[in-house]
Structure formats: C-alpha cells, structure tokens
Design a protein around this motif. Structure first.
Motif, PDB file in Angstrom:
ATOM      1  N   LYS A 120      17.017  -6.065  -8.593  1.00 25.27           N
ATOM      2  CA  LYS A 120      16.658  -4.779  -8.875  1.00 25.27           C
ATOM      3  C   LYS A 120      15.732  -4.502  -9.699  1.00 25.27           C
ATOM      4  CE  LYS A 120      21.216  -2.520  -7.194  1.00 25.27           C
ATOM      5  NZ  LYS A 120      22.357  -1.958  -7.657  1.00 25.27           N
ATOM      6  N   ASP A 121      15.822  -5.106 -11.060  1.00 20.53           N
ATOM      7  CA  ASP A 121      14.798  -5.311 -11.950  1.00 20.53           C
ATOM      8  C   ASP A 121      13.411  -5.619 -11.257  1.00 20.53           C
ATOM      9  OD1 ASP A 121      16.723  -4.527 -13.955  1.00 20.53           O
ATOM     10  OD2 ASP A 121      17.067  -6.251 -14.638  1.00 20.53           O
TER      11      ASP A 121
ATOM     12  N   VAL B 162      18.909  -1.957   1.025  1.00 23.54           N
ATOM     13  CA  VAL B 162      19.581  -3.279   1.441  1.00 23.54           C
ATOM     14  C   VAL B 162      20.481  -3.741   0.337  1.00 23.54           C
ATOM     15  CG1 VAL B 162      19.337  -5.852   1.978  1.00 23.54           C
ATOM     16  CG2 VAL B 162      17.995  -4.177   2.929  1.00 23.54           C
ATOM     17  N   LEU B 163      19.899  -3.969  -0.926  1.00 18.26           N
ATOM     18  CA  LEU B 163      20.764  -4.584  -1.915  1.00 18.26           C
ATOM     19  C   LEU B 163      22.014  -3.784  -2.463  1.00 18.26           C
ATOM     20  CD1 LEU B 163      17.986  -5.878  -4.632  1.00 18.26           C
ATOM     21  CD2 LEU B 163      19.868  -7.075  -3.558  1.00 18.26           C
ATOM     22  N   GLU B 164      21.873  -2.509  -2.511  1.00 16.30           N
ATOM     23  CA  GLU B 164      22.905  -1.524  -2.736  1.00 16.30           C
ATOM     24  C   GLU B 164      24.034  -1.602  -1.662  1.00 16.30           C
ATOM     25  OE1 GLU B 164      20.857   2.104  -5.228  1.00 16.30           O
ATOM     26  OE2 GLU B 164      21.488   2.259  -3.255  1.00 16.30           O
TER      27      GLU B 164
ATOM     28  N   SER C 280       0.747  -1.127   0.071  1.00 16.39           N
ATOM     29  CA  SER C 280       0.148   0.159   0.227  1.00 16.39           C
ATOM     30  C   SER C 280       0.792   1.207   0.172  1.00 16.39           C
ATOM     31  CB  SER C 280      -1.109  -0.007   1.013  1.00 16.39           C
ATOM     32  OG  SER C 280      -0.058   0.024   2.548  1.00 16.39           O
ATOM     33  N   ALA C 281       2.037   1.026  -0.015  1.00 13.02           N
ATOM     34  CA  ALA C 281       3.095   2.159   0.211  1.00 13.02           C
ATOM     35  C   ALA C 281       4.355   1.513  -0.707  1.00 13.02           C
ATOM     36  CB  ALA C 281       3.321   2.847   1.334  1.00 13.02           C
ATOM     37  N   THR C 282       5.224   2.668  -0.822  1.00 18.39           N
ATOM     38  CA  THR C 282       6.509   2.447  -1.598  1.00 18.39           C
ATOM     39  C   THR C 282       7.721   1.980  -0.737  1.00 18.39           C
ATOM     40  OG1 THR C 282       7.331   4.697  -1.445  1.00 18.39           O
ATOM     41  CG2 THR C 282       5.954   4.148  -3.302  1.00 18.39           C
ATOM     42  N   TYR C 283       7.417   2.103   0.572  1.00 25.39           N
ATOM     43  CA  TYR C 283       8.674   1.875   1.518  1.00 25.39           C
ATOM     44  C   TYR C 283       9.183   0.519   1.117  1.00 25.39           C
ATOM     45  CZ  TYR C 283       5.995  -1.253   4.739  1.00 25.39           C
ATOM     46  OH  TYR C 283       5.360  -2.365   5.449  1.00 25.39           O
ATOM     47  N   LYS C 284       8.561  -0.762   1.115  1.00 24.57           N
ATOM     48  CA  LYS C 284       9.163  -2.048   0.804  1.00 24.57           C
ATOM     49  C   LYS C 284      10.246  -2.064  -0.430  1.00 24.57           C
ATOM     50  CE  LYS C 284       5.370  -4.650   3.082  1.00 24.57           C
ATOM     51  NZ  LYS C 284       4.495  -5.667   2.486  1.00 24.57           N
ATOM     52  N   PHE C 285       9.659  -1.208  -1.512  1.00 24.28           N
ATOM     53  CA  PHE C 285      10.749  -1.429  -2.652  1.00 24.28           C
ATOM     54  C   PHE C 285      11.973  -0.537  -1.998  1.00 24.28           C
ATOM     55  CE2 PHE C 285       5.992  -0.924  -4.123  1.00 24.28           C
ATOM     56  CZ  PHE C 285       6.081  -2.194  -4.910  1.00 24.28           C
ATOM     57  N   TYR C 286      11.857   0.565  -1.731  1.00 19.49           N
ATOM     58  CA  TYR C 286      12.848   1.444  -1.330  1.00 19.49           C
ATOM     59  C   TYR C 286      13.936   0.617  -0.339  1.00 19.49           C
ATOM     60  CZ  TYR C 286      11.547   4.759  -4.592  1.00 19.49           C
ATOM     61  OH  TYR C 286      11.231   5.409  -5.837  1.00 19.49           O
ATOM     62  N   TRP C 287      13.123  -0.141   0.558  1.00 16.15           N
ATOM     63  CA  TRP C 287      14.141  -0.686   1.796  1.00 16.15           C
ATOM     64  C   TRP C 287      14.902  -1.804   1.088  1.00 16.15           C
ATOM     65  CZ3 TRP C 287      15.641  -0.382   6.485  1.00 16.15           C
ATOM     66  CH2 TRP C 287      15.938  -1.609   7.330  1.00 16.15           C
TER      67      TRP C 287
END
Length: 352
Positions: free
Chosen positions: A181-182, A33-35, A22-29
């Motif tokens: 990332k993709d 982590v990956l980076e 319901s929000a973008t935080y999971k994607f950016y979190w």
C-alpha cells in the motif's frame, strides 16, 4: 521505493504494472485487490473491486479537489456517482461501498462496469506482452484465457464477473500488504504531484483523515487572548459581533486545500455561519483587507501579551524576518494568500 523480494514470484512484473501510467486506475485497482485479499477473499466480484476503486478515490476527488487529469475515468466516475446516488461529500466509506455494491440504478452500474473494458486485463500486461500485430480484442481474449491457468505466475485469473487470486500470490499479498500500500500511495503521490504542481500536501490528501486536528491551542493561547484585550470582534463575513464565549475558529483558505492549521490562516467567525460555510473560498476583494487588519491587530496583541508564544513563529512562513509589527507587511501577506485562493478555485473550490 522497492517491493519486498521473493525467490518464487515475479515481483518485477508487479512493479512494472505502474510503468507508463497515464491514469490512476492501476493504483486504485491494486489497492482494491489488496484490501479484499487482506479480508481473506480470493474469489472477488469485479463489482466489489470497482466499488473499492471509487471508495478509495472519493475523498481525494470530492473533498480535497485533487485533479486526476481531464481524461481520468475514476475522477469522472466519482463525480458522476456523487450526483446519481445523491450522496454527500463526506459519505462514510462503508456506506458508499454498500451503495455501490447494491445499487439498482443502471447509470451507477454502467459507471462501475465501464472499468471492466480495460482495467482488469491491462493491469496484467507485464505478464502478457502483445505479440505481432495482435489487436486489442484478441489481446484481451488471450490474457483472459492465459490468466485462468495462471500462466507466467500472473497475479490473478480473469473471468467475466470476478477474479481469482493466484494461490502463489495470496501469502505474499497478505504478509506485505502494508508495504504494498505504501508503494501504491508513493507512486500515486508522484503521479498526482505532476498534475497538481501547486497543490500542497498531496500525500496527505489520498486518505480521508480519521479526524481533524483540534484548534484548542490556537484558540486558548492566541485568539482568546485577543478577545480578552479587545472585548469583541466583528465577523469579517457577517459583521456579527463576536465574543470570547461565542465564536468559531476557522480557516481563511479552506483546510481541505492548505491541509494545515497555521495561525496566519485562522480567524474567528460567526458560529452559525461556520456551520454552513463548508470549504468555500473567501472573496479576496471583499474579505482580504479586513482579514489582514484583524490578523495584524491580533499579532500586535500577542506580541505584547505573550511574546514567547510558539504560535508567533508560524508567521515566519510569510515573514522570514519578523522582528516587529512594522514587518507585518500588507503586500507580502496578500502575495501569500492570493495564489492559494486562485489555485484552490482552479481546482474546483467555490467562492462564498
């Protein structure tokens, strides 16, 4: 799109982290982590992760004005930090991360650590389902305790101020970082398209482009020809007389919104004005009619001087049957431009 398979890891749990989003935080979190895992870090300060979340969303929010939704905390945080730290829209990511990781402003620290309330443990919810009537406080405590022994082969262990990547996951994350990332950007694109149904090219607004495309071809093989025919043109914004050797080529509707360089949206303007125009929108009542007349006159000249020009084909976006200058219809052109300006304004682009 599917994640790379592993016989030893619960990949389905990782994929499920994006369920019911319901929000973008999971994607950016996960992207943060990956980076950092790519950089070789396995014990990662939470503040660095929160800074990366802001850094990766910065350009999408501030430059492209893509809406994350009214209640999205990342969008709110990006806008707050822009003002709190007095940064610019085009601040480089490296500088932004340095500021966020080291700022002594309490407001910035509070903005970053607001994510600590839910983001780190809720991302692990696929590994740890709620039981019975467990309330949120008890659930959070259980995830923290269970993750610290990597129960259920969870992705990382949670501590007050940092996370530790599960050794079983490190090799997988590093080997498949690009695909992961993709996967993130694909799902983020789908998420944002729902919230921005009329905004073009969402996928290419998630990452700051390394450079803007050159307008050399459009200048040399189109507008220069127009100038050679007419001698001078008046800037539609300043009424300044423009000449072949002194004009800037710019977008009528900002590139930050349309994300293309099609000839029907380009026009010569005063070089000094171009330096300050930024991504402001034209006023349709004031500017469209003179813009249309300029475009039509240019089209007539190129049709005569260079009828085989590939740039003429770009007008087919507006006029599917453009067999002559008589087909260059005012109403159709305005019907193409007006919605773009309106939607861009609704998404946060200001007027000149």
């Amino acid at each position: 799109m599917h994640l790379p398979h592993s016989d030893k890891l619960p990949i389905a749990k990782l994929a499920a982290s994006f369920g019911n989003t319901s929000a973008t935080y999971k994607f950016y979190w996960l992207l943060a982590v990956l980076e950092l895992v790519e950089e070789g870090q396995v014990s990662i300060p939470k503040r660095h992760l929160f800074a990366r979340m802001i850094g990766n969303a910065w350009y999408t929010v501030n430059y492209f004005h893509v809406s994350f939704g009214k209640q999205d905390l990342i969008q709110q945080a990006v806008k707050a930090i822009l003002e709190q730290e007095r940064l610019t829209l085009d601040t480089k990511k490296s500088l932004l991360l340095s500021v966020l990781e080291n700022s002594e402003l309490k407001t910035t620290q509070q903005t970053l650590y607001h994510f600590n309330k839910n983001v780190p443990h809720w991302f692990l919810s696929p590994w740890f389902a709620k039981v019975g009537g467990e309330n949120d406080v008890a659930y959070r405590k259980r995830i923290y305790a269970s993750s610290q022994v990597f129960e259920n082969d969870c992705l990382y262990a949670l501590y007050d101020d940092h996370i530790v990547i599960n050794p079983k996951w490190v090799g997988y994350l590093q080997a498949n970082a690009r695909i992961l990332k993709d996967f993130i950007y694909w799902n983020l694109t789908l998420f944002l398209q729902v919230r921005n149904p009329n905004v073009p090219d969402i996928a290419n607004k998630l990452i700051r482009p390394p450079f803007r495309g050159s307008l050399t071809n459009q200048r040399k093989n189109y507008w220069d020809i127009v100038f050679k025919e007419l001698g001078t043109l008046d800037c539609i914004f300043t009424n300044t007389a423009l000449t072949l050797d002194k004009y800037a080529l710019d977008h009528f509707v900002p590139h930050a919104f349309v994300s293309h360089d099609l000839i029907w949206n380009l026009l010569p303007i005063d070089t000094s004005f171009n330096a300050t125009k930024s991504d402001k929108l034209p006023n349709m009542e004031t500017h469209f009619d003179v813009f249309f007349k300029l475009q039509k006159r240019a089209f007539e000249i190129i049709t005569h001087q260079s009828p085989k020009s590939k740039l003429l084909e770009e007008y087919l976006t507006i006029y599917p049957d453009l067999s002559s200058a008589n087909s260059f219809d005012y109403s159709k052109y305005k019907e193409c431009i007006q919605p773009l300006v309106t939607i861009a304004h609704n998404n946060g682009f200001g007027y000149l």
